[in-house]
Design a protein around this motif. Sequence first.
Motif, mmCIF file in Angstrom:
data_model
loop_
_atom_site.group_PDB
_atom_site.id
_atom_site.type_symbol
_atom_site.label_atom_id
_atom_site.label_comp_id
_atom_site.label_asym_id
_atom_site.label_seq_id
_atom_site.Cartn_x
_atom_site.Cartn_y
_atom_site.Cartn_z
ATOM 1 N N GLN A 160 35.957 30.754 43.960
ATOM 2 C CA GLN A 160 36.531 29.335 43.900
ATOM 3 C C GLN A 160 36.308 28.662 42.501
ATOM 4 O O GLN A 160 37.352 27.864 42.155
ATOM 5 C CB GLN A 160 35.666 28.350 44.849
ATOM 6 N N THR A 161 35.370 29.088 41.792
ATOM 7 C CA THR A 161 35.383 28.358 40.419
ATOM 8 C C THR A 161 36.150 28.887 39.399
ATOM 9 O O THR A 161 37.250 28.054 38.691
ATOM 10 C CB THR A 161 33.881 29.076 39.763
ATOM 11 N N ILE A 162 36.645 30.001 39.759
ATOM 12 C CA ILE A 162 38.046 30.489 38.938
ATOM 13 C C ILE A 162 39.261 29.693 39.341
ATOM 14 O O ILE A 162 39.918 29.516 38.317
ATOM 15 C CB ILE A 162 38.198 31.889 39.111
ATOM 16 N N VAL A 163 39.384 29.771 40.409
ATOM 17 C CA VAL A 163 40.514 29.072 41.282
ATOM 18 C C VAL A 163 40.706 27.478 40.561
ATOM 19 O O VAL A 163 41.598 27.003 40.277
ATOM 20 C CB VAL A 163 40.611 29.027 42.750
ATOM 21 N N ASP A 164 39.524 26.889 40.730
ATOM 22 C CA ASP A 164 39.647 25.393 40.389
ATOM 23 C C ASP A 164 39.749 25.358 38.944
ATOM 24 O O ASP A 164 40.551 24.240 38.563
ATOM 25 C CB ASP A 164 37.932 24.871 40.758
ATOM 26 N N ASN A 165 39.258 26.253 38.168
ATOM 27 C CA ASN A 165 39.560 26.067 36.627
ATOM 28 C C ASN A 165 40.910 26.304 36.230
ATOM 29 O O ASN A 165 41.777 25.779 35.489
ATOM 30 C CB ASN A 165 38.546 26.769 35.900
ATOM 31 N N THR A 166 41.553 27.468 37.175
ATOM 32 C CA THR A 166 42.941 27.502 36.634
ATOM 33 C C THR A 166 43.779 26.365 37.058
ATOM 34 O O THR A 166 44.847 26.283 36.617
ATOM 35 C CB THR A 166 43.340 28.986 37.720
ATOM 36 N N ALA A 167 43.531 25.896 38.240
ATOM 37 C CA ALA A 167 44.115 24.592 38.687
ATOM 38 C C ALA A 167 44.281 23.603 37.531
ATOM 39 O O ALA A 167 45.338 22.998 37.381
ATOM 40 C CB ALA A 167 43.595 24.073 40.026
ATOM 41 N N VAL A 205 39.376 25.167 29.179
ATOM 42 C CA VAL A 205 38.937 25.609 30.468
ATOM 43 C C VAL A 205 38.078 27.069 30.197
ATOM 44 O O VAL A 205 37.301 27.052 30.995
ATOM 45 C CB VAL A 205 40.375 26.098 31.255
ATOM 46 N N LEU A 206 38.299 27.875 29.380
ATOM 47 C CA LEU A 206 37.693 29.117 29.437
ATOM 48 C C LEU A 206 36.362 28.984 29.233
ATOM 49 O O LEU A 206 35.753 29.779 29.940
ATOM 50 C CB LEU A 206 38.204 30.123 28.199
ATOM 51 N N PRO A 207 35.780 28.520 27.974
ATOM 52 C CA PRO A 207 34.304 28.346 27.943
ATOM 53 C C PRO A 207 33.680 27.559 29.158
ATOM 54 O O PRO A 207 32.467 27.817 29.384
ATOM 55 C CB PRO A 207 34.179 27.574 26.540
ATOM 56 N N GLU A 208 34.144 26.720 29.787
ATOM 57 C CA GLU A 208 33.556 26.112 30.831
ATOM 58 C C GLU A 208 33.856 26.824 32.173
ATOM 59 O O GLU A 208 32.665 26.782 32.931
ATOM 60 C CB GLU A 208 34.295 24.475 31.088
ATOM 61 N N MET A 209 34.782 27.358 32.333
ATOM 62 C CA MET A 209 34.782 28.306 33.477
ATOM 63 C C MET A 209 33.757 29.578 33.477
ATOM 64 O O MET A 209 33.078 30.035 34.236
ATOM 65 C CB MET A 209 36.168 29.058 33.575
ATOM 66 N N ALA A 210 33.505 30.274 31.909
ATOM 67 C CA ALA A 210 32.547 31.121 31.810
ATOM 68 C C ALA A 210 31.091 30.658 32.175
ATOM 69 O O ALA A 210 30.399 31.379 32.675
ATOM 70 C CB ALA A 210 32.843 31.486 30.435
ATOM 71 N N ALA A 211 30.886 29.480 31.704
ATOM 72 C CA ALA A 211 29.536 28.953 31.769
ATOM 73 C C ALA A 211 29.284 28.755 33.228
ATOM 74 O O ALA A 211 28.148 28.948 33.839
ATOM 75 C CB ALA A 211 29.309 27.594 31.102
ATOM 76 N N GLU A 212 30.089 28.065 34.056
ATOM 77 C CA GLU A 212 29.908 27.913 35.560
ATOM 78 C C GLU A 212 29.782 29.227 36.360
ATOM 79 O O GLU A 212 28.836 29.321 37.097
ATOM 80 C CB GLU A 212 31.211 27.187 36.049
ATOM 81 N N VAL A 213 30.732 30.308 35.914
ATOM 82 C CA VAL A 213 30.239 31.574 36.607
ATOM 83 C C VAL A 213 29.050 32.159 36.139
ATOM 84 O O VAL A 213 28.381 32.778 37.058
ATOM 85 C CB VAL A 213 31.611 32.402 36.394
ATOM 86 N N ARG A 214 28.747 31.977 34.926
ATOM 87 C CA ARG A 214 27.435 32.570 34.444
ATOM 88 C C ARG A 214 26.331 32.207 35.197
ATOM 89 O O ARG A 214 25.342 32.832 35.535
ATOM 90 C CB ARG A 214 27.256 32.232 32.846
ATOM 91 N N ARG A 215 26.216 30.889 35.461
ATOM 92 C CA ARG A 215 25.008 30.187 36.361
ATOM 93 C C ARG A 215 25.137 30.790 37.697
ATOM 94 O O ARG A 215 23.950 30.718 38.277
ATOM 95 C CB ARG A 215 25.291 28.647 36.065
ATOM 96 N N LEU A 216 26.233 31.231 38.057
ATOM 97 C CA LEU A 216 26.123 31.769 39.713
ATOM 98 C C LEU A 216 25.923 33.223 39.657
ATOM 99 O O LEU A 216 25.706 33.587 41.096
ATOM 100 C CB LEU A 216 27.725 31.566 40.021
#
Length: 426
Positions: A390-397, A409-420
Amino acid sequence: MALLTRRATLALGTIALAAPRIARAQAPVSITVHYAQPFIYKESYDAIAAAFARREPNIQVEFVTTPNYEEGMQLILRQQATGRMPDLTYQGFNRLRLFAERGIAQDLAPLLTAEGEPAALGYAPNLLALGQFAGIQAGLAFAASNPVCFYNADLVRRAGGDPDRMPMDWDGHIALARRIEALGDGTEGMFYRWMGDDWMFSALLFGHGGRMLTEDERDIGFAGREGLESLTLIDRMVKEGGMPNLTTDAAQQAFAAGKLGMFYWTTAVLRGTIQQVGKNFELRTGPMPVIDAERGRLPTGGAAGMLTAKDPTKREAAWKFLRFSTGPEGTALMARNTGYIPMNQIAIDDPRWLGEFYRDNPLYTTAVKQVPISIPWYAFPGTNSVRVTQTIVDNTARIVEQRATPEQVLPEMAAEVRRLLPRRAS
Protein backbone atom coordinates in the motif's frame (compact mmCIF):
# COMPACT_ATOMS: atom_id res chain seq x y z
CA MET A 1 10.13 -20.86 -18.74
CA ALA A 2 12.18 -23.98 -19.50
CA LEU A 3 9.88 -26.14 -21.61
CA LEU A 4 10.09 -29.89 -22.08
CA THR A 5 10.64 -31.22 -25.57
CA ARG A 6 7.50 -32.40 -27.30
CA ARG A 7 8.78 -35.99 -27.42
CA ALA A 8 9.51 -35.96 -23.71
CA THR A 9 6.18 -34.35 -22.98
CA LEU A 10 4.22 -36.94 -24.92
CA ALA A 11 6.08 -39.65 -23.08
CA LEU A 12 5.32 -38.04 -19.74
CA GLY A 13 1.71 -37.64 -20.76
CA THR A 14 1.55 -41.37 -21.51
CA ILE A 15 3.01 -42.16 -18.10
CA ALA A 16 0.55 -39.85 -16.38
CA LEU A 17 -2.41 -41.33 -18.22
CA ALA A 18 -1.27 -44.85 -17.39
CA ALA A 19 -0.84 -44.04 -13.70
CA PRO A 20 -3.45 -45.45 -11.30
CA ARG A 21 -6.41 -43.18 -10.87
CA ILE A 22 -6.74 -41.44 -7.51
CA ALA A 23 -9.18 -43.38 -5.35
CA ARG A 24 -12.62 -41.89 -5.03
CA ALA A 25 -13.84 -40.58 -1.71
CA GLN A 26 -15.68 -43.46 0.02
CA ALA A 27 -18.51 -41.25 1.28
CA PRO A 28 -19.94 -37.88 0.21
CA VAL A 29 -17.87 -34.97 1.48
CA SER A 30 -18.20 -31.21 1.10
CA ILE A 31 -15.22 -28.87 0.89
CA THR A 32 -14.96 -25.09 0.91
CA VAL A 33 -12.65 -23.53 -1.66
CA HIS A 34 -11.65 -19.87 -1.61
CA TYR A 35 -10.42 -17.84 -4.56
CA ALA A 36 -10.01 -14.14 -5.30
CA GLN A 37 -10.99 -11.95 -8.25
CA PRO A 38 -14.18 -13.66 -9.42
CA PHE A 39 -14.47 -10.99 -12.14
CA ILE A 40 -11.53 -12.78 -13.77
CA TYR A 41 -11.74 -16.34 -12.48
CA LYS A 42 -15.42 -17.25 -12.05
CA GLU A 43 -15.94 -18.88 -15.44
CA SER A 44 -12.77 -20.92 -15.12
CA TYR A 45 -13.50 -22.18 -11.60
CA ASP A 46 -17.07 -23.03 -12.58
CA ALA A 47 -15.81 -25.01 -15.58
CA ILE A 48 -13.20 -26.81 -13.46
CA ALA A 49 -15.76 -27.64 -10.77
CA ALA A 50 -18.14 -29.10 -13.36
CA ALA A 51 -15.41 -31.27 -14.89
CA PHE A 52 -14.21 -32.32 -11.43
CA ALA A 53 -17.75 -33.33 -10.42
CA ARG A 54 -17.87 -35.77 -13.33
CA ARG A 55 -14.69 -37.41 -12.05
CA GLU A 56 -15.42 -37.17 -8.30
CA PRO A 57 -19.23 -37.09 -7.87
CA ASN A 58 -18.96 -37.69 -4.11
CA ILE A 59 -17.05 -34.46 -3.50
CA GLN A 60 -19.15 -31.30 -3.32
CA VAL A 61 -17.27 -28.03 -3.84
CA GLU A 62 -18.56 -24.80 -2.31
CA PHE A 63 -16.79 -21.60 -3.37
CA VAL A 64 -16.06 -18.53 -1.27
CA THR A 65 -14.66 -15.48 -3.06
CA THR A 66 -13.00 -12.16 -2.29
CA PRO A 67 -12.64 -9.16 -4.63
CA ASN A 68 -8.82 -9.30 -4.68
CA TYR A 69 -5.78 -11.16 -3.37
CA GLU A 70 -5.18 -8.75 -0.50
CA GLU A 71 -8.67 -9.29 0.93
CA GLY A 72 -8.24 -13.00 0.32
CA MET A 73 -5.11 -12.99 2.44
CA GLN A 74 -6.87 -11.07 5.23
CA LEU A 75 -9.78 -13.51 5.12
CA ILE A 76 -7.49 -16.47 5.77
CA LEU A 77 -5.62 -14.67 8.54
CA ARG A 78 -8.89 -13.78 10.29
CA GLN A 79 -10.39 -17.23 9.93
CA GLN A 80 -7.18 -18.95 10.96
CA ALA A 81 -7.50 -17.24 14.32
CA THR A 82 -11.03 -18.64 14.76
CA GLY A 83 -10.36 -22.07 13.27
CA ARG A 84 -12.84 -21.54 10.43
CA MET A 85 -10.57 -21.47 7.40
CA PRO A 86 -11.67 -22.92 4.05
CA ASP A 87 -10.19 -26.29 3.12
CA LEU A 88 -8.34 -24.93 0.11
CA THR A 89 -7.43 -21.37 -0.84
CA TYR A 90 -5.92 -19.91 -4.00
CA GLN A 91 -3.63 -17.05 -2.99
CA GLY A 92 -1.52 -14.58 -4.96
CA PHE A 93 2.07 -15.74 -5.47
CA ASN A 94 3.36 -12.77 -3.47
CA ARG A 95 1.31 -13.73 -0.38
CA LEU A 96 2.36 -17.38 -0.08
CA ARG A 97 5.54 -16.40 1.71
CA LEU A 98 3.62 -14.95 4.65
CA PHE A 99 1.49 -18.09 5.01
CA ALA A 100 4.54 -20.34 4.81
CA GLU A 101 6.45 -18.30 7.39
CA ARG A 102 3.46 -18.35 9.76
CA GLY A 103 3.02 -22.11 9.46
CA ILE A 104 -0.44 -21.83 7.90
CA ALA A 105 0.48 -23.33 4.52
CA GLN A 106 0.89 -27.11 4.50
CA ASP A 107 3.83 -28.69 2.71
CA LEU A 108 2.48 -30.22 -0.50
CA ALA A 109 5.72 -31.94 -1.51
CA PRO A 110 5.00 -35.24 0.29
CA LEU A 111 1.50 -35.43 -1.20
CA LEU A 112 2.80 -34.76 -4.69
CA THR A 113 5.73 -37.17 -4.59
CA ALA A 114 3.44 -39.87 -3.20
CA GLU A 115 1.66 -39.84 -6.56
CA GLY A 116 4.84 -40.15 -8.61
CA GLU A 117 7.57 -38.06 -10.15
CA PRO A 118 6.22 -34.46 -10.19
CA ALA A 119 7.59 -33.74 -13.67
CA ALA A 120 5.72 -36.75 -15.03
CA LEU A 121 2.53 -35.17 -13.71
CA GLY A 122 3.32 -31.87 -15.45
CA TYR A 123 4.87 -30.08 -12.47
CA ALA A 124 8.18 -28.94 -13.92
CA PRO A 125 10.77 -27.58 -11.44
CA ASN A 126 10.33 -23.97 -12.60
CA LEU A 127 6.56 -24.22 -12.07
CA LEU A 128 6.96 -25.75 -8.63
CA ALA A 129 9.38 -22.97 -7.69
CA LEU A 130 6.58 -20.38 -7.93
CA GLY A 131 5.00 -21.93 -4.82
CA GLN A 132 8.12 -22.67 -2.76
CA PHE A 133 8.71 -20.56 0.36
CA ALA A 134 10.24 -21.10 3.79
CA GLY A 135 11.67 -24.43 2.69
CA ILE A 136 8.32 -26.03 1.78
CA GLN A 137 6.03 -26.45 -1.23
CA ALA A 138 3.52 -23.94 0.14
CA GLY A 139 1.32 -23.99 -2.96
CA LEU A 140 0.90 -25.39 -6.45
CA ALA A 141 0.83 -22.78 -9.20
CA PHE A 142 -2.64 -22.54 -10.70
CA ALA A 143 -2.45 -19.56 -13.05
CA ALA A 144 0.29 -17.16 -14.07
CA SER A 145 0.29 -13.90 -15.96
CA ASN A 146 2.59 -11.14 -17.06
CA PRO A 147 1.79 -7.57 -18.07
CA VAL A 148 0.94 -6.87 -21.70
CA CYS A 149 -0.23 -3.98 -23.83
CA PHE A 150 -3.85 -4.14 -25.02
CA TYR A 151 -4.31 -1.73 -27.92
CA ASN A 152 -6.99 -0.42 -30.24
CA ALA A 153 -5.64 -1.09 -33.73
CA ASP A 154 -8.17 1.31 -35.28
CA LEU A 155 -7.00 4.25 -33.14
CA VAL A 156 -3.36 3.36 -33.76
CA ARG A 157 -3.95 3.56 -37.51
CA ARG A 158 -5.87 6.85 -37.24
CA ALA A 159 -2.94 8.30 -35.27
CA GLY A 160 -0.50 7.34 -37.99
CA GLY A 161 0.83 4.20 -36.35
CA ASP A 162 1.15 0.67 -37.67
CA PRO A 163 -0.61 -1.99 -35.53
CA ASP A 164 1.68 -4.62 -37.04
CA ARG A 165 4.81 -2.70 -36.07
CA MET A 166 4.17 -1.20 -32.69
CA PRO A 167 6.99 0.74 -30.99
CA MET A 168 9.29 -1.44 -28.91
CA ASP A 169 10.25 1.20 -26.33
CA TRP A 170 8.43 3.53 -23.97
CA ASP A 171 9.50 6.63 -25.89
CA GLY A 172 7.63 5.31 -28.91
CA HIS A 173 4.57 4.32 -26.88
CA ILE A 174 4.36 7.71 -25.17
CA ALA A 175 4.71 9.52 -28.50
CA LEU A 176 1.98 7.33 -30.01
CA ALA A 177 -0.28 7.99 -27.00
CA ARG A 178 0.14 11.72 -27.54
CA ARG A 179 -0.93 11.38 -31.18
CA ILE A 180 -3.96 9.26 -30.24
CA GLU A 181 -5.04 11.83 -27.66
CA ALA A 182 -4.72 14.52 -30.32
CA LEU A 183 -7.48 12.79 -32.30
CA GLY A 184 -9.91 14.53 -29.94
CA ASP A 185 -13.51 13.59 -29.22
CA GLY A 186 -12.60 12.51 -25.68
CA THR A 187 -10.03 9.98 -26.83
CA GLU A 188 -7.22 9.14 -24.40
CA GLY A 189 -3.88 7.76 -25.50
CA MET A 190 -2.73 5.44 -22.73
CA PHE A 191 -3.47 4.07 -19.28
CA TYR A 192 -0.98 2.18 -17.12
CA ARG A 193 -2.80 0.30 -14.35
CA TRP A 194 -0.62 1.39 -11.43
CA MET A 195 -3.10 1.04 -8.50
CA GLY A 196 -4.27 -1.91 -6.43
CA ASP A 197 -0.90 -3.50 -5.68
CA ASP A 198 2.80 -3.17 -6.43
CA TRP A 199 2.77 -5.52 -9.44
CA MET A 200 2.82 -2.92 -12.22
CA PHE A 201 5.41 -0.82 -10.40
CA SER A 202 7.57 -3.92 -10.22
CA ALA A 203 7.05 -4.42 -13.96
CA LEU A 204 8.83 -1.13 -14.61
CA LEU A 205 11.42 -1.73 -11.90
CA PHE A 206 12.24 -5.24 -13.11
CA GLY A 207 12.15 -3.95 -16.67
CA HIS A 208 15.01 -1.63 -15.76
CA GLY A 209 16.89 -4.57 -14.24
CA GLY A 210 16.12 -3.46 -10.67
CA ARG A 211 14.91 -5.33 -7.62
CA MET A 212 12.58 -4.59 -4.70
CA LEU A 213 15.06 -5.39 -1.91
CA THR A 214 18.78 -6.06 -1.86
CA GLU A 215 19.82 -9.66 -2.40
CA ASP A 216 20.21 -10.28 1.34
CA GLU A 217 16.82 -8.55 1.95
CA ARG A 218 18.35 -6.24 4.52
CA ASP A 219 17.56 -3.01 2.72
CA ILE A 220 15.63 -1.34 -0.09
CA GLY A 221 16.67 -2.30 -3.59
CA PHE A 222 14.60 0.25 -5.53
CA ALA A 223 16.05 3.43 -4.01
CA GLY A 224 18.59 3.93 -6.79
CA ARG A 225 18.61 4.65 -10.50
CA GLU A 226 16.21 1.87 -11.53
CA GLY A 227 13.57 3.00 -9.05
CA LEU A 228 13.88 6.64 -10.02
CA GLU A 229 13.66 5.86 -13.72
CA SER A 230 10.56 3.72 -13.09
CA LEU A 231 8.77 6.53 -11.28
CA THR A 232 9.99 9.03 -13.89
CA LEU A 233 8.44 6.87 -16.60
CA ILE A 234 5.05 7.04 -14.84
CA ASP A 235 5.48 10.79 -14.56
CA ARG A 236 6.18 10.98 -18.31
CA MET A 237 3.07 8.91 -19.06
CA VAL A 238 1.04 11.61 -17.33
CA LYS A 239 2.88 14.70 -18.58
CA GLU A 240 3.79 13.61 -22.11
CA GLY A 241 1.37 10.78 -22.83
CA GLY A 242 -1.64 12.51 -21.27
CA MET A 243 -2.46 9.52 -19.06
CA PRO A 244 -5.70 10.29 -17.16
CA ASN A 245 -6.16 9.53 -13.46
CA LEU A 246 -8.86 6.89 -13.79
CA THR A 247 -9.94 3.91 -11.74
CA THR A 248 -9.26 0.53 -13.29
CA ASP A 249 -12.97 0.02 -13.98
CA ALA A 250 -13.26 3.40 -15.70
CA ALA A 251 -10.18 2.70 -17.81
CA GLN A 252 -11.55 -0.69 -18.86
CA GLN A 253 -14.86 0.89 -19.83
CA ALA A 254 -13.14 3.63 -21.82
CA PHE A 255 -10.99 1.08 -23.61
CA ALA A 256 -13.94 -1.17 -24.46
CA ALA A 257 -15.86 1.85 -25.78
CA GLY A 258 -13.03 2.73 -28.16
CA LYS A 259 -11.99 5.86 -26.26
CA LEU A 260 -8.58 4.64 -25.03
CA GLY A 261 -5.75 3.69 -27.34
CA MET A 262 -3.45 1.56 -25.14
CA PHE A 263 -4.11 -0.16 -21.84
CA TYR A 264 -1.27 -1.82 -19.91
CA TRP A 265 -2.24 -4.53 -17.44
CA THR A 266 -2.32 -8.26 -16.84
CA THR A 267 -3.03 -10.76 -19.57
CA ALA A 268 -5.41 -12.34 -17.05
CA VAL A 269 -8.18 -9.96 -18.13
CA LEU A 270 -7.85 -10.87 -21.81
CA ARG A 271 -10.98 -13.02 -22.11
CA GLY A 272 -13.06 -10.40 -20.32
CA THR A 273 -11.61 -7.65 -22.49
CA ILE A 274 -12.43 -9.58 -25.67
CA GLN A 275 -16.03 -9.91 -24.47
CA GLN A 276 -16.27 -6.23 -23.52
CA VAL A 277 -14.81 -4.97 -26.78
CA GLY A 278 -16.89 -7.24 -28.98
CA LYS A 279 -16.92 -5.75 -32.49
CA ASN A 280 -16.35 -2.15 -31.38
CA PHE A 281 -12.84 -2.16 -32.86
CA GLU A 282 -9.94 -4.42 -33.76
CA LEU A 283 -8.34 -5.54 -30.49
CA ARG A 284 -4.66 -6.47 -30.40
CA THR A 285 -2.20 -7.46 -27.69
CA GLY A 286 1.50 -6.71 -27.70
CA PRO A 287 4.50 -7.12 -25.40
CA MET A 288 5.47 -4.64 -22.73
CA PRO A 289 8.05 -2.24 -24.15
CA VAL A 290 11.64 -3.28 -23.64
CA ILE A 291 13.62 -1.14 -21.17
CA ASP A 292 16.87 -3.01 -20.58
CA ALA A 293 17.34 -5.59 -23.30
CA GLU A 294 19.81 -7.64 -21.26
CA ARG A 295 18.72 -7.29 -17.64
CA GLY A 296 15.05 -6.42 -18.07
CA ARG A 297 12.47 -8.82 -16.65
CA LEU A 298 8.71 -8.92 -15.98
CA PRO A 299 6.83 -10.02 -12.85
CA THR A 300 4.80 -13.20 -12.83
CA GLY A 301 1.37 -12.57 -11.39
CA GLY A 302 -1.27 -15.13 -10.62
CA ALA A 303 -2.26 -17.58 -7.92
CA ALA A 304 -1.35 -20.89 -6.34
CA GLY A 305 -3.54 -23.36 -4.49
CA MET A 306 -2.71 -23.68 -0.77
CA LEU A 307 -4.05 -26.55 1.32
CA THR A 308 -5.47 -25.59 4.73
CA ALA A 309 -7.84 -28.43 5.65
CA LYS A 310 -7.19 -30.15 8.98
CA ASP A 311 -9.85 -32.87 8.86
CA PRO A 312 -8.29 -35.89 7.06
CA THR A 313 -11.33 -36.59 4.88
CA LYS A 314 -11.70 -32.98 3.78
CA ARG A 315 -7.94 -32.67 3.33
CA GLU A 316 -7.93 -35.65 0.96
CA ALA A 317 -10.86 -34.23 -1.01
CA ALA A 318 -9.33 -30.74 -1.16
CA TRP A 319 -6.05 -32.22 -2.37
CA LYS A 320 -7.89 -34.04 -5.16
CA PHE A 321 -9.50 -30.77 -6.28
CA LEU A 322 -6.16 -28.95 -6.14
CA ARG A 323 -4.48 -31.68 -8.18
CA PHE A 324 -7.25 -31.63 -10.76
CA SER A 325 -7.28 -27.84 -11.05
CA THR A 326 -3.51 -27.75 -11.59
CA GLY A 327 -3.41 -30.84 -13.79
CA PRO A 328 -3.57 -30.80 -17.60
CA GLU A 329 -7.37 -30.68 -17.90
CA GLY A 330 -7.90 -28.12 -15.14
CA THR A 331 -5.15 -25.77 -16.24
CA ALA A 332 -6.35 -25.94 -19.85
CA LEU A 333 -9.87 -24.95 -18.73
CA MET A 334 -8.36 -22.11 -16.71
CA ALA A 335 -6.35 -20.80 -19.68
CA ARG A 336 -9.29 -20.97 -22.08
CA ASN A 337 -11.56 -19.07 -19.70
CA THR A 338 -9.15 -16.29 -18.69
CA GLY A 339 -5.96 -15.09 -20.34
CA TYR A 340 -3.57 -16.65 -17.86
CA ILE A 341 -0.66 -18.85 -18.84
CA PRO A 342 -1.22 -22.56 -18.10
CA MET A 343 0.74 -23.90 -15.15
CA ASN A 344 1.02 -27.57 -16.08
CA GLN A 345 3.79 -28.54 -18.47
CA ILE A 346 1.73 -31.24 -20.14
CA ALA A 347 -1.02 -28.75 -20.94
CA ILE A 348 1.59 -26.32 -22.28
CA ASP A 349 3.32 -28.77 -24.58
CA ASP A 350 0.78 -31.41 -25.54
CA PRO A 351 -1.30 -30.22 -28.55
CA ARG A 352 -4.32 -32.14 -27.22
CA TRP A 353 -4.91 -29.54 -24.56
CA LEU A 354 -4.09 -26.06 -25.85
CA GLY A 355 -2.27 -26.42 -29.18
CA GLU A 356 -5.27 -25.62 -31.35
CA PHE A 357 -6.51 -23.01 -28.91
CA TYR A 358 -3.34 -20.91 -29.20
CA ARG A 359 -3.28 -21.38 -32.96
CA ASP A 360 -6.84 -20.09 -33.28
CA ASN A 361 -6.52 -17.34 -30.63
CA PRO A 362 -3.33 -15.38 -31.31
CA LEU A 363 -4.21 -12.67 -28.76
CA TYR A 364 -3.36 -15.17 -26.05
CA THR A 365 0.17 -15.88 -27.29
CA THR A 366 1.72 -12.53 -26.27
CA ALA A 367 2.00 -13.54 -22.62
CA VAL A 368 3.41 -16.96 -23.52
CA LYS A 369 6.14 -15.32 -25.58
CA GLN A 370 7.14 -13.18 -22.60
CA VAL A 371 7.62 -16.15 -20.29
CA PRO A 372 11.42 -16.35 -20.91
CA ILE A 373 11.88 -12.92 -19.27
CA SER A 374 9.34 -13.42 -16.47
CA ILE A 375 10.45 -13.81 -12.84
CA PRO A 376 8.43 -14.39 -9.64
CA TRP A 377 6.25 -11.64 -8.21
CA TYR A 378 8.34 -10.41 -5.30
CA ALA A 379 7.05 -11.32 -1.84
CA PHE A 380 8.15 -8.91 0.88
CA PRO A 381 9.28 -10.59 4.11
CA GLY A 382 7.64 -10.07 7.48
CA THR A 383 4.16 -9.31 8.73
CA ASN A 384 3.89 -5.87 7.08
CA SER A 385 3.83 -7.06 3.46
CA VAL A 386 0.37 -5.61 2.78
CA ARG A 387 1.36 -2.25 4.30
CA VAL A 388 4.50 -2.24 2.14
CA THR A 389 2.40 -2.79 -0.96
CA GLN A 390 0.00 0.00 0.00
CA THR A 391 2.91 2.34 0.66
CA ILE A 392 4.17 1.82 -2.88
CA VAL A 393 0.67 2.36 -4.31
CA ASP A 394 0.07 5.52 -2.25
CA ASN A 395 3.36 7.05 -3.28
CA THR A 396 2.82 6.21 -6.93
CA ALA A 397 -0.53 7.99 -6.67
CA ARG A 398 1.28 11.19 -5.71
CA ILE A 399 3.01 11.13 -9.09
CA VAL A 400 -0.07 10.20 -11.12
CA GLU A 401 -1.99 12.99 -9.40
CA GLN A 402 0.98 15.34 -9.97
CA ARG A 403 1.28 16.17 -6.27
CA ALA A 404 5.00 15.36 -6.13
CA THR A 405 7.95 14.69 -8.41
CA PRO A 406 9.72 11.33 -8.75
CA GLU A 407 12.76 12.88 -7.05
CA GLN A 408 10.62 13.76 -4.03
CA VAL A 409 8.68 10.51 -3.92
CA LEU A 410 11.47 7.94 -4.22
CA PRO A 411 13.44 8.67 -1.01
CA GLU A 412 10.25 9.08 1.01
CA MET A 413 8.79 5.84 -0.35
CA ALA A 414 12.05 4.02 0.35
CA ALA A 415 12.17 5.34 3.92
CA GLU A 416 8.57 4.31 4.59
CA VAL A 417 9.11 0.81 3.24
CA ARG A 418 12.39 0.47 5.14
CA ARG A 419 10.57 1.14 8.42
CA LEU A 420 8.12 -1.67 7.65
CA LEU A 421 10.74 -4.33 6.96
CA PRO A 422 11.61 -6.90 9.64
CA ARG A 423 14.53 -5.90 11.81
CA ARG A 424 17.51 -8.12 11.26
CA ALA A 425 20.58 -8.64 13.38
CA SER A 426 23.73 -7.06 11.98
